[in-house]
Design a protein around this motif. Structure first.
Motif, PDB file in Angstrom:
ATOM      1  N   UNK A 178       3.890   8.366  -7.277  1.00  0.00           N
ATOM      2  CA  UNK A 178       3.123   7.868  -6.145  1.00  0.00           C
ATOM      3  C   UNK A 178       2.148   8.889  -5.592  1.00  0.00           C
ATOM      4  N   UNK A 179       2.351  10.153  -5.939  1.00  0.00           N
ATOM      5  CA  UNK A 179       1.470  11.208  -5.417  1.00  0.00           C
ATOM      6  C   UNK A 179       0.019  10.905  -5.767  1.00  0.00           C
ATOM      7  N   UNK A 180      -0.810  10.955  -4.787  1.00  0.00           N
ATOM      8  CA  UNK A 180      -2.262  10.738  -4.893  1.00  0.00           C
ATOM      9  C   UNK A 180      -2.629   9.427  -5.598  1.00  0.00           C
ATOM     10  N   UNK A 181      -1.885   8.399  -5.288  1.00  0.00           N
ATOM     11  CA  UNK A 181      -2.202   7.058  -5.791  1.00  0.00           C
ATOM     12  C   UNK A 181      -2.400   7.034  -7.316  1.00  0.00           C
ATOM     13  N   UNK A 182      -1.505   7.680  -8.022  1.00  0.00           N
ATOM     14  CA  UNK A 182      -1.611   7.816  -9.474  1.00  0.00           C
ATOM     15  C   UNK A 182      -1.709   6.471 -10.205  1.00  0.00           C
ATOM     16  N   UNK A 184       0.840  -1.203   0.000  1.00  0.00           N
ATOM     17  CA  UNK A 184       0.000   0.000   0.000  1.00  0.00           C
ATOM     18  C   UNK A 184       0.875   1.254   0.000  1.00  0.00           C
ATOM     19  N   UNK A 185       1.970   1.219   0.764  1.00  0.00           N
ATOM     20  CA  UNK A 185       2.884   2.376   0.822  1.00  0.00           C
ATOM     21  C   UNK A 185       3.524   2.664  -0.535  1.00  0.00           C
ATOM     22  N   UNK A 186       3.817   1.626  -1.298  1.00  0.00           N
ATOM     23  CA  UNK A 186       4.382   1.839  -2.632  1.00  0.00           C
ATOM     24  C   UNK A 186       3.423   2.630  -3.515  1.00  0.00           C
ATOM     25  N   UNK A 187       2.130   2.266  -3.456  1.00  0.00           N
ATOM     26  CA  UNK A 187       1.139   2.993  -4.258  1.00  0.00           C
ATOM     27  C   UNK A 187       0.959   4.419  -3.762  1.00  0.00           C
ATOM     28  N   UNK A 188       1.192   4.643  -2.484  1.00  0.00           N
ATOM     29  CA  UNK A 188       1.046   5.992  -1.911  1.00  0.00           C
ATOM     30  C   UNK A 188       2.270   6.863  -2.159  1.00  0.00           C
ATOM     31  N   UNK A 189       3.469   6.260  -2.115  1.00  0.00           N
ATOM     32  CA  UNK A 189       4.709   7.048  -2.178  1.00  0.00           C
ATOM     33  C   UNK A 189       5.550   6.820  -3.420  1.00  0.00           C
ATOM     34  N   UNK A 190       5.227   5.813  -4.201  1.00  0.00           N
ATOM     35  CA  UNK A 190       6.048   5.470  -5.350  1.00  0.00           C
ATOM     36  C   UNK A 190       7.229   4.613  -4.924  1.00  0.00           C
TER      37      UNK A 190
END
Length: 187
Positions: free
Chosen positions: A158-162, A62-68
């Motif tokens: 990763x910004x805003x779950x792109x 989940x953190x990867x999708x949030x932060x890249x």
């Protein structure tokens, strides 16, 4: 008469010496010159570490999708250059999934080089991937085994779950691919 003979003999000797010297100067010599040049041509080579020919930016939490995500490859590039040089990077286009219908912008990945093992030469520019050559390393001096680390950075995406909807449910894993090419030129 003796004086006349003496003068005649002296004149003949002087004339003989002059003639011999003239013949020597006009004939083959026992010495000559050659010009020796040491010529230096520019040579630049660049090699991607063979064990790092594939770089994966993996989204698995989940953190990867949030932060890249990013991946730093140690001693990724090895350069040989006979003087100052510039290393450029480019992509062959957008990151494409399988059939090429789904794409991710090449510019979503940034490339940043840094000094690798036993290397003290170079200035660095972070560059977003494009289809044109963009400089990531410049150096005013060359070297024989110059190693550079390269970071592949996808954290801005990763910004805003792109990428939240980039996984396609029919695939075990959705993979988007692009070729990245490094080139070196003399500077």
């Amino acid at each position: 008469m003796r004086t006349k003979n003496f003068l005649s003999i002296a004149a003949l000797i002087i004339c003989g010496l002059a003639c011999v010297n003239n013949v020597k100067a006009e004939g083959p010599s026992n010495a000559d010159n050659v010009t020796v040049n040491i010529r230096f041509n520019p040579i630049q080579t660049i090699v991607v570490n063979p064990s790092q020919k594939t770089v994966n930016l993996v989204y698995e939490t989940k953190d990867h999708y949030a932060s890249g995500v990013s991946s730093e490859q140690k001693d990724h590039l090895t350069v040989f250059s006979t003087g100052g040089f510039e290393v450029n990077v480019k992509s062959n286009g957008e990151f494409k999934r399988g059939d090429g219908v789904e794409v991710i912008s090449a510019g979503d990945v940034k490339i940043l080089a840094s000094l690798g093992t036993n290397t003290a030469v170079g200035e660095f520019n972070e560059q977003a991937l494009t289809t044109g050559d963009t400089p990531i390393i410049t150096a005013s001096k060359g070297g024989s085994v110059l190693n550079y680390n390269v970071k592949y950075d996808n954290t801005a995406a990763g910004a805003s779950y792109q990428y939240i909807n980039r996984y396609i449910h029919d695939d075990a894993e959705s993979v988007y691919t692009a070729q990245v090419t490094y080139t070196i030129v003399s500077k």
